[in-house]
Write a protein that holds these residues in place. Structure first.
Motif, PDB file in Angstrom:
ATOM      1  N   ASN A  46       0.830  -1.197   0.000  1.00 61.22           N
ATOM      2  CA  ASN A  46       0.000   0.000   0.000  1.00 61.22           C
ATOM      3  C   ASN A  46       0.868   1.252   0.000  1.00 61.22           C
ATOM      4  OD1 ASN A  46      -1.354   2.198   2.017  1.00 61.22           O
ATOM      5  ND2 ASN A  46      -2.878   1.297   0.632  1.00 61.22           N
ATOM      6  N   SER A  47       1.981   1.204   0.714  1.00 58.31           N
ATOM      7  CA  SER A  47       2.883   2.367   0.732  1.00 58.31           C
ATOM      8  C   SER A  47       3.488   2.603  -0.643  1.00 58.31           C
ATOM      9  CB  SER A  47       3.978   2.198   1.791  1.00 58.31           C
ATOM     10  OG  SER A  47       4.940   1.240   1.413  1.00 58.31           O
ATOM     11  N   LYS A  48       3.714   1.540  -1.400  1.00 56.96           N
ATOM     12  CA  LYS A  48       4.238   1.705  -2.763  1.00 56.96           C
ATOM     13  C   LYS A  48       3.238   2.443  -3.636  1.00 56.96           C
ATOM     14  CE  LYS A  48       6.463  -0.736  -6.569  1.00 56.96           C
ATOM     15  NZ  LYS A  48       5.819  -0.005  -7.633  1.00 56.96           N
ATOM     16  N   SER A  49       1.951   2.136  -3.496  1.00 57.98           N
ATOM     17  CA  SER A  49       0.956   2.857  -4.295  1.00 57.98           C
ATOM     18  C   SER A  49       0.859   4.324  -3.852  1.00 57.98           C
ATOM     19  CB  SER A  49      -0.404   2.164  -4.267  1.00 57.98           C
ATOM     20  OG  SER A  49      -0.936   2.148  -2.995  1.00 57.98           O
ATOM     21  N   GLU A 122       9.969  -2.526  -8.956  1.00 59.87           N
ATOM     22  CA  GLU A 122      10.553  -3.215  -7.806  1.00 59.87           C
ATOM     23  C   GLU A 122      10.785  -2.243  -6.657  1.00 59.87           C
ATOM     24  OE1 GLU A 122      14.733  -5.344  -6.725  1.00 59.87           O
ATOM     25  OE2 GLU A 122      13.847  -5.846  -8.661  1.00 59.87           O
ATOM     26  N   ALA A 123      10.348  -2.645  -5.484  1.00 64.57           N
ATOM     27  CA  ALA A 123      10.603  -1.877  -4.265  1.00 64.57           C
ATOM     28  C   ALA A 123      11.044  -2.854  -3.186  1.00 64.57           C
ATOM     29  CB  ALA A 123       9.358  -1.129  -3.825  1.00 64.57           C
ATOM     30  N   THR A 138      13.494   3.106  -7.257  1.00 62.92           N
ATOM     31  CA  THR A 138      14.203   3.954  -8.213  1.00 62.92           C
ATOM     32  C   THR A 138      13.197   4.833  -8.947  1.00 62.92           C
ATOM     33  OG1 THR A 138      15.894   2.260  -8.515  1.00 62.92           O
ATOM     34  CG2 THR A 138      15.757   3.962 -10.209  1.00 62.92           C
ATOM     35  N   ILE A 139      13.542   6.102  -9.068  1.00 63.66           N
ATOM     36  CA  ILE A 139      12.728   7.059  -9.823  1.00 63.66           C
ATOM     37  C   ILE A 139      13.454   7.362 -11.133  1.00 63.66           C
ATOM     38  CG2 ILE A 139      11.939   9.473  -9.906  1.00 63.66           C
ATOM     39  CD1 ILE A 139      10.292   7.682  -8.059  1.00 63.66           C
ATOM     40  N   THR A 140      12.708   7.294 -12.220  1.00 62.34           N
ATOM     41  CA  THR A 140      13.226   7.747 -13.505  1.00 62.34           C
ATOM     42  C   THR A 140      12.600   9.109 -13.761  1.00 62.34           C
ATOM     43  OG1 THR A 140      13.368   5.477 -14.295  1.00 62.34           O
ATOM     44  CG2 THR A 140      13.460   7.214 -15.966  1.00 62.34           C
ATOM     45  N   ARG A 141      13.457  10.123 -13.872  1.00 58.81           N
ATOM     46  CA  ARG A 141      13.005  11.496 -14.070  1.00 58.81           C
ATOM     47  C   ARG A 141      13.423  11.958 -15.459  1.00 58.81           C
ATOM     48  NH1 ARG A 141      16.211  16.731 -12.255  1.00 58.81           N
ATOM     49  NH2 ARG A 141      17.379  15.917 -13.988  1.00 58.81           N
ATOM     50  N   LYS A 149      18.145   8.422 -13.514  1.00 60.88           N
ATOM     51  CA  LYS A 149      17.640   7.422 -12.575  1.00 60.88           C
ATOM     52  C   LYS A 149      18.207   7.766 -11.205  1.00 60.88           C
ATOM     53  CE  LYS A 149      16.888   3.535 -15.659  1.00 60.88           C
ATOM     54  NZ  LYS A 149      15.493   3.226 -15.472  1.00 60.88           N
ATOM     55  N   ILE A 150      17.311   7.829 -10.227  1.00 60.49           N
ATOM     56  CA  ILE A 150      17.697   8.211  -8.871  1.00 60.49           C
ATOM     57  C   ILE A 150      17.204   7.139  -7.907  1.00 60.49           C
ATOM     58  CG2 ILE A 150      17.515   9.982  -7.071  1.00 60.49           C
ATOM     59  CD1 ILE A 150      16.373  10.976 -10.446  1.00 60.49           C
TER      60      ILE A 150
END
Length: 181
Positions: A46-49, A122-123, A138-141, A149-150
């Motif tokens: 739920n935290s991922k969403s 993936e988390a 990972t965030i892709t900005r 990628k961060i």
């Protein structure tokens, strides 16, 4: 008689100290001990969403065509996702990715050129404590055609609180986001 009285007082004092000790131990029980693994996993998913919602909101704030009243609503929604409205988060508007307070970051997004964000599928969830865990993703900005990628490590809090439903009160569990590293 005097010795009996002192013995009774000593025993009562010992019981009181023991009771207080066990109460404070219960307050510090790890979430992984308090919840079954599959239940904790559901809260973590739920935290991922919530994280995905957060980055969708961030992206919306960089949309210059979004009406001001909708931007205010988006800011309200972002603040409702957080435990601390001034948590330190990564500044995804800059090339250095420094940490800044959430409210400052929101103001930067409002004047930023469009940015797109994608949260990794993936988390990883680790470092479970008595009221929180760390979520690694990972965030892709993409900003001005440049993709970065961060890796983000974010603290997630889980709280129980009483909530009224009509004339009944129930214990409800809430998951809130916090600082990023």
């Amino acid at each position: 008689m005097k010795n009996s009285f002192l013995s009774i007082v000593f025993l009562m004092f010992s019981f009181i100290c023991k009771a207080q000790s066990s109460n404070s131990d219960n307050a510090q029980v790890s979430l992984s001990s308090k919840y079954a693994p599959n239940v904790l996993a559901v809260y973590q998913e739920n935290s991922k969403s919530k994280i995905e919602d957060l980055f969708n909101y961030f992206q919306m704030l960089t949309n210059a065509s979004l009406r001001d009243d909708l931007k205010k609503e988006v800011v309200t929604n972002i603040n409702q996702l957080y435990r601390n409205k001034n948590a330190m988060i990564i500044d995804f508007t800059s090339a250095s990715f420094d940490k800044i307070p959430l409210q400052q970051f929101i103001q930067k997004l409002l004047i930023s050129e469009p940015i797109t964000f994608t949260v990794s599928e993936e988390a990883n969830f680790n470092l479970v404590t008595f009221n929180s865990w760390k979520s690694e993703y990972t965030i892709t900005r993409t900003k001005l055609g440049i993709t970065s990628k961060i890796k983000v490590n974010q603290k997630i809090f889980m709280f129980d609180f009483e909530k009224e439903f009509g004339n009944k009160t129930k214990i409800v569990t809430n998951v809130l986001l916090d600082e990023m590293q």
